[in-house]
Design an enzyme around this catalytic site. Structure first.
Site, mmCIF file in Angstrom:
data_model
loop_
_atom_site.group_PDB
_atom_site.id
_atom_site.type_symbol
_atom_site.label_atom_id
_atom_site.label_comp_id
_atom_site.label_asym_id
_atom_site.label_seq_id
_atom_site.Cartn_x
_atom_site.Cartn_y
_atom_site.Cartn_z
ATOM 1 N N TYR A 169 40.052 40.936 39.382
ATOM 2 C CA TYR A 169 40.978 41.256 40.466
ATOM 3 C C TYR A 169 41.146 40.064 41.403
ATOM 4 O O TYR A 169 42.255 39.726 41.825
ATOM 5 C CB TYR A 169 40.437 42.460 41.228
ATOM 6 C CG TYR A 169 41.328 43.014 42.292
ATOM 7 C CD1 TYR A 169 42.463 43.768 41.972
ATOM 8 C CD2 TYR A 169 41.024 42.827 43.643
ATOM 9 C CE1 TYR A 169 43.271 44.310 42.973
ATOM 10 C CE2 TYR A 169 41.822 43.366 44.637
ATOM 11 C CZ TYR A 169 42.940 44.107 44.293
ATOM 12 O OH TYR A 169 43.734 44.640 45.286
ATOM 13 N N LYS A 173 44.634 38.062 42.151
ATOM 14 C CA LYS A 173 45.212 37.922 43.486
ATOM 15 C C LYS A 173 45.343 36.456 43.888
ATOM 16 O O LYS A 173 46.278 36.076 44.602
ATOM 17 C CB LYS A 173 44.382 38.705 44.507
ATOM 18 C CG LYS A 173 44.385 40.208 44.243
ATOM 19 C CD LYS A 173 45.806 40.748 44.078
ATOM 20 C CE LYS A 173 45.854 42.215 43.740
ATOM 21 N NZ LYS A 173 47.229 42.733 43.613
#
Length: 285
Positions: A169, A173
Site C-alpha cells: 500500500y 501511494k
C-alpha cells in the site's frame, strides 16, 4: 451539453469533494460495487446534483475507458476525482498493486488524453506513502515514468520483494504521488492541472471498522499523538480539493498535499517516531 466530472470510488471522501464542486456538472460516479455507486448517487441526486452511477473496475483499462466514454456522451470532461482504491486490510499484495498502483496510473493517463482545456483533477493517495524507507532516485523515476503496462513488472514491485500488504500500500501511494507529477506535465500540454491529496486517518465507515479491528489501538494511538489530536473528516479533505481544483490555484499542479493532522510530522519528529518510547510508528507494524 454539460461539463462532466468523473468520480471514482463511491465513498465519503469522493462524495464530499463531488458535493463541494460538482454542482451544475454531469457527474459520472464509478465504483466496482454498483450498489455503493447507486447509494451515493441517490443521496446526491436528492440534494440536487446530476449523478449517474456507473459500474467500473479501477484495475481494468477497458473499464476505465468505458467510464470515460460514458462521460463524453454528455459533454467535455473537465474534472476528475479519483477516490477509488483498496486498503491493506482489504486485499492481498497483488490486488493492492493492481488497483491502487496500476489502476490509478492508467486512470490518470487515460483521462489525461481527453481532459478539457482548463480542466482539473485530484487523486487521493495516503499519508502512508510518506512512511516508508526512501526509495532510490531511480526507483522514484521508475514509478513516475515507466509505461503503465510495464509498471507491475518492475523488480521492486514483485511480491517476493514486498514485506506485507501495508508495504504494498505504501509503495502504491508513493507511486500515486510520483505519477501525479509525471502526468501533470502531460495534462499541462492540454492546459489542464492535476494534483494529489494524501489524507491521514479520516473517519469513514471503513475507518470505523479499522478502529474496531486488530489494528484499532494503533490507529487510535496515531491520531491521539498527532498535533491535531483527532482523526479528520471527509469535508476537511474536500476543503483542500475545492481550493486546488478552483481558479484560485492556477499555479498549482503536480503537487501532493498532506492532510493528516500532522501525523507525518509526528512520525518523523515527534512522539510517533519509530523509536519513541511513547509508541510505535506505522512502518513498524
Amino acid at each position: 451539453m454539460k461539463n462532466v466530472m468523473l468520480v471514482t470510488g463511491a465513498g465519503q471522501i469522493s462524495m464530499a469533494i463531488a458535493r463541494r464542486i460538482g454542482y451544475g456538472k454531469k457527474i459520472i460516479l464509478g465504483d466496482k460495487n454498483i450498489e455503493n455507486a447507486k447509494t451515493i448517487a441517490k443521496i446526491m441526486t436528492e440534494a440536487g446534483y446530476d449523478v449517474e452511477p456507473f459500474e467500473m473496475d479501477l484495475s481494468s483499462r477497458d473499464s476505465i475507458k468505458a467510464m470515460i466514454a460514458k462521460g463524453q456522451e454528455y459533454g467535455e470532461i473537465t474534472a476528475l476525482v479519483n477516490g477509488a482504491g483498496v486498503s491493506p486490510s482489504q486485499a492481498p499484495i497483488e490486488t493492492i498493486l493492481k488497483v491502487d498502483l496500476y489502476g490509478t496510473a492508467v486512470l490518470l493517463e487515460e483521462v489525461g488524453k481527453v481532459i478539457a482545456k482548463g480542466g482539473t483533477g485530484v487523486t487521493i493517495s495516503s499519508q502512508s506513502g510518506w512512511r516508508m524507507p526512501q526509495l532510490t532516485p531511480e526507483q522514484d523515476r521508475a514509478l513516475a515514468m515507466t509505461p503503465t503496462e510495464e509498471l507491475l513488472s518492475l523488480d521492486f514491485l514483485q511480491p517476493k520483494n514486498i514485506k506485507n500488504t501495508l508495504h504494498a500500500y505504501q509503495l502504491a501511494k508513493r507511486c500515486n504521488e510520483k505519477r501525479t507529477m509525471y502526468e501533470a506535465v502531460r495534462w499541462g500540454e492540454r492546459g489542464a492541472r492535476l494534483n494529489d491529496i494524501a489524507p491521514g486517518i479520516i473517519v469513514t465507515p471503513l475507518a470505523i471498522d479499522e478502529f474496531n479491528g486488530i489494528r484499532g489501538d494503533f490507529y487510535k494511538n496515531m491520531f491521539k499523538k498527532c498535533p491535531a489530536g483527532r482523526p479528520g473528516t471527509a469535508d476537511e479533505v474536500a476543503d483542500v480539493a475545492e481550493l486546488i481544483m478552483s481558479e484560485r490555484a492556477q499555479f498549482i499542479t503536480g503537487s501532493t498535499f498532506l492532510v493528516d493532522g500532522g501525523a507525518t510530522a509526528s512520525y518523523y519528529y515527534g512522539p510517533l517516531q519509530p523509536n519513541a518510547e511513547s509508541g510505535m510508528a506505522e512502518g513498524d507494524k
